[in-house]
Design a protein around this motif. Structure first.
Motif, PDB file in Angstrom:
ATOM      1  N   ARG A   1      41.628 -70.952  27.543  1.00 40.73           N
ATOM      2  CA  ARG A   1      42.000 -71.430  28.865  1.00 40.73           C
ATOM      3  C   ARG A   1      42.554 -70.309  29.751  1.00 40.73           C
ATOM      4  N   THR A   2      42.690 -69.127  29.201  1.00 49.98           N
ATOM      5  CA  THR A   2      43.275 -68.019  29.939  1.00 49.98           C
ATOM      6  C   THR A   2      42.207 -67.267  30.706  1.00 49.98           C
ATOM      7  N   PHE A   3      42.494 -67.003  31.961  1.00 49.66           N
ATOM      8  CA  PHE A   3      41.578 -66.260  32.832  1.00 49.66           C
ATOM      9  C   PHE A   3      42.166 -64.877  33.066  1.00 49.66           C
ATOM     10  N   TRP A   4      41.416 -63.845  32.717  1.00 51.09           N
ATOM     11  CA  TRP A   4      41.925 -62.479  32.765  1.00 51.09           C
ATOM     12  C   TRP A   4      41.465 -61.761  34.023  1.00 51.09           C
ATOM     13  N   VAL A   5      42.410 -61.117  34.683  1.00 52.55           N
ATOM     14  CA  VAL A   5      42.097 -60.243  35.803  1.00 52.55           C
ATOM     15  C   VAL A   5      42.885 -58.965  35.596  1.00 52.55           C
ATOM     16  N   SER A   6      42.226 -57.819  35.660  1.00 50.25           N
ATOM     17  CA  SER A   6      42.918 -56.562  35.430  1.00 50.25           C
ATOM     18  C   SER A   6      42.463 -55.507  36.411  1.00 50.25           C
ATOM     19  N   SER A   7      43.425 -54.778  36.932  1.00 48.30           N
ATOM     20  CA  SER A   7      43.146 -53.599  37.743  1.00 48.30           C
ATOM     21  C   SER A   7      43.992 -52.487  37.166  1.00 48.30           C
ATOM     22  N   ASN A   8      43.352 -51.468  36.615  1.00 47.67           N
ATOM     23  CA  ASN A   8      44.096 -50.444  35.882  1.00 47.67           C
ATOM     24  C   ASN A   8      45.060 -49.659  36.759  1.00 47.67           C
ATOM     25  N   SER A   9      44.733 -49.498  38.045  1.00 46.87           N
ATOM     26  CA  SER A   9      45.663 -48.786  38.900  1.00 46.87           C
ATOM     27  C   SER A   9      45.391 -49.125  40.349  1.00 46.87           C
ATOM     28  N   LEU A  10      46.417 -49.005  41.151  1.00 46.24           N
ATOM     29  CA  LEU A  10      46.292 -49.216  42.582  1.00 46.24           C
ATOM     30  C   LEU A  10      46.603 -47.902  43.283  1.00 46.24           C
ATOM     31  N   GLU A  11      45.603 -47.162  43.644  1.00 44.70           N
ATOM     32  CA  GLU A  11      45.807 -45.890  44.318  1.00 44.70           C
ATOM     33  C   GLU A  11      45.610 -46.074  45.814  1.00 44.70           C
ATOM     34  N   THR A  12      46.353 -46.996  46.386  1.00 43.70           N
ATOM     35  CA  THR A  12      46.202 -47.305  47.796  1.00 43.70           C
ATOM     36  C   THR A  12      47.136 -46.491  48.663  1.00 43.70           C
ATOM     37  N   GLY A  13      48.079 -45.784  48.045  1.00 42.94           N
ATOM     38  CA  GLY A  13      49.090 -45.084  48.791  1.00 42.94           C
ATOM     39  C   GLY A  13      50.285 -45.971  49.094  1.00 42.94           C
ATOM     40  N   ILE A  14      50.114 -47.279  48.948  1.00 46.28           N
ATOM     41  CA  ILE A  14      51.214 -48.207  49.191  1.00 46.28           C
ATOM     42  C   ILE A  14      51.974 -48.487  47.902  1.00 46.28           C
TER      43      ILE A  14
ATOM     44  N   SER B   1      49.343 -50.758  31.340  1.00 44.97           N
ATOM     45  CA  SER B   1      48.045 -51.399  31.124  1.00 44.97           C
ATOM     46  C   SER B   1      47.756 -51.624  29.646  1.00 44.97           C
ATOM     47  N   THR B   2      48.410 -50.846  28.762  1.00 50.51           N
ATOM     48  CA  THR B   2      48.165 -50.991  27.325  1.00 50.51           C
ATOM     49  C   THR B   2      48.658 -52.333  26.815  1.00 50.51           C
ATOM     50  N   ILE B   3      49.718 -52.855  27.409  1.00 49.26           N
ATOM     51  CA  ILE B   3      50.200 -54.174  27.012  1.00 49.26           C
ATOM     52  C   ILE B   3      49.110 -55.214  27.259  1.00 49.26           C
ATOM     53  N   PHE B   4      48.508 -55.131  28.434  1.00 51.78           N
ATOM     54  CA  PHE B   4      47.398 -56.030  28.757  1.00 51.78           C
ATOM     55  C   PHE B   4      46.222 -55.803  27.815  1.00 51.78           C
ATOM     56  N   GLU B   5      45.899 -54.526  27.574  1.00 51.26           N
ATOM     57  CA  GLU B   5      44.749 -54.208  26.722  1.00 51.26           C
ATOM     58  C   GLU B   5      44.924 -54.752  25.305  1.00 51.26           C
ATOM     59  N   SER B   6      46.149 -54.672  24.786  1.00 47.59           N
ATOM     60  CA  SER B   6      46.387 -55.175  23.433  1.00 47.59           C
ATOM     61  C   SER B   6      46.215 -56.683  23.370  1.00 47.59           C
ATOM     62  N   LEU B   7      46.730 -57.387  24.367  1.00 47.53           N
ATOM     63  CA  LEU B   7      46.579 -58.839  24.407  1.00 47.53           C
ATOM     64  C   LEU B   7      45.117 -59.228  24.619  1.00 47.53           C
ATOM     65  N   SER B   8      44.422 -58.455  25.453  1.00 45.18           N
ATOM     66  CA  SER B   8      43.008 -58.708  25.678  1.00 45.18           C
ATOM     67  C   SER B   8      42.201 -58.462  24.405  1.00 45.18           C
ATOM     68  N   ARG B   9      42.585 -57.429  23.655  1.00 38.05           N
ATOM     69  CA  ARG B   9      41.894 -57.126  22.388  1.00 38.05           C
ATOM     70  C   ARG B   9      42.100 -58.252  21.386  1.00 38.05           C
ATOM     71  N   LEU B  10      43.314 -58.748  21.298  1.00 40.95           N
ATOM     72  CA  LEU B  10      43.595 -59.871  20.407  1.00 40.95           C
ATOM     73  C   LEU B  10      42.764 -61.083  20.804  1.00 40.95           C
ATOM     74  N   ALA B  11      42.700 -61.354  22.111  1.00 37.06           N
ATOM     75  CA  ALA B  11      41.948 -62.512  22.593  1.00 37.06           C
ATOM     76  C   ALA B  11      40.465 -62.387  22.285  1.00 37.06           C
ATOM     77  N   SER B  12      39.880 -61.214  22.539  1.00 33.60           N
ATOM     78  CA  SER B  12      38.445 -61.042  22.315  1.00 33.60           C
ATOM     79  C   SER B  12      38.098 -61.129  20.835  1.00 33.60           C
TER      80      SER B  12
ATOM     81  N   ILE C   1      48.263 -53.817  38.088  1.00 25.44           N
ATOM     82  CA  ILE C   1      48.233 -55.281  38.158  1.00 25.44           C
ATOM     83  C   ILE C   1      47.634 -55.795  36.865  1.00 25.44           C
ATOM     84  N   MET C   2      48.344 -56.671  36.191  1.00 24.71           N
ATOM     85  CA  MET C   2      47.867 -57.265  34.949  1.00 24.71           C
ATOM     86  C   MET C   2      48.120 -58.755  35.055  1.00 24.71           C
ATOM     87  N   THR C   3      47.083 -59.540  35.024  1.00 28.02           N
ATOM     88  CA  THR C   3      47.275 -60.986  35.119  1.00 28.02           C
ATOM     89  C   THR C   3      46.552 -61.690  34.002  1.00 28.02           C
ATOM     90  N   ALA C   4      47.203 -62.679  33.449  1.00 25.64           N
ATOM     91  CA  ALA C   4      46.600 -63.561  32.462  1.00 25.64           C
ATOM     92  C   ALA C   4      46.965 -64.960  32.892  1.00 25.64           C
TER      93      ALA C   4
END
Length: 225
Positions: free
Chosen positions: A196-209, A59-70, A215-218
């Motif tokens: 033009r980039t739309f950010w969606v982030s979920s830090n963790s999926l604790e669904t058991g699956i 998630s830190t990879i996403f966070e760094s890119l998100s920080r740069l963008a903001s 999930i990190m999407t840009a």
């Protein structure tokens, strides 16, 4: 479309890490992979997956890119950098955090670099990439800012550079003032790409699956990360 992203001295990453979206020579899915012909002659993967155990830095990879963008989109001061350096080595607090972004926009490829140390911008540049060289748009160091031949006599850009704070990115400041001016579309390429980039982030999926996955999407019209 994202081509390559690098970051160093951010969160758990001391040394530079790279996410490279250029496709390999495997042509199994060549019909589904965007290809850019002259002058680049390259294909870029539209999708990438980052996976690993919990707390491995996904998630830190996403966070760094998100920080740069903001920072650029919001024209925010870079003082936040002092809180984001590699914590396991105290000496890294006085070392720069580095960002490099290579991307395609309107079928042109650009390279953007930003270095921040102790909350101050110490280096920043933007260039247009051709098949075998870079066309400099601007280069900023602690000694000043140099514009490439396209912009070196531009009065507005020169004034912006003269009045720029050391805690602001030149990219963000130019965009804040001139993002809607078509004359400056290319020098605002980083801003427009991130805009033009739309950010969606979920830090963790604790669904058991899928335990331990992030999930990190840009998303842009041609990008999924």
């Amino acid at each position: 479309m994202l081509v390559e992203y690098q970051v160093a001295n951010f969160g758990p990453y001391k040394q530079p890490i790279s996410l490279n979206m250029k496709s390999t020579e495997d042509d199994s899915f060549c019909g589904r992979i965007p290809r850019f012909e002259s002058p680049y002659h390259m294909s870029v993967n539209p999708v990438a997956a980052i996976y690993g155990p919990n707390s491995s830095g996904k998630s830190t990879i996403f966070e760094s890119l998100s920080r740069l963008a903001s920072t650029i989109l919001g024209d925010k001061p870079t003082i936040w950098q002092r809180r984001c350096t590699f914590a396991l080595d105290p000496s890294m607090q006085d070392e720069p955090t580095l960002f490099k972004l290579v991307f395609m926009l309107d079928e042109k490829m650009y390279s953007y670099f930003l270095a921040i140390r102790n909350g101050y911008v110490i280096e920043e540049y933007l260039a247009l990439l051709t098949a075998d060289q870079e066309k400099l748009y601007f280069e900023r160091t602690v000694d000043g800012t140099e514009f490439g031949s396209t912009w070196d006599n531009d009065i507005l850009l020169t004034e912006i550079a003269k009045t720029l704070s050391e805690k602001d990115t030149l990219t963000g400041r130019i965009a804040k003032i001139l993002s809607n001016n078509e004359k400056y579309t290319e020098i605002n390429s980083v801003y427009h790409f991130l805009e033009r980039t739309f950010w969606v982030s979920s830090n963790s999926l604790e669904t058991g699956i899928f335990p331990g996955f992030t999930i990190m999407t840009a998303l842009t019209p041609s990008l999924a990360l």
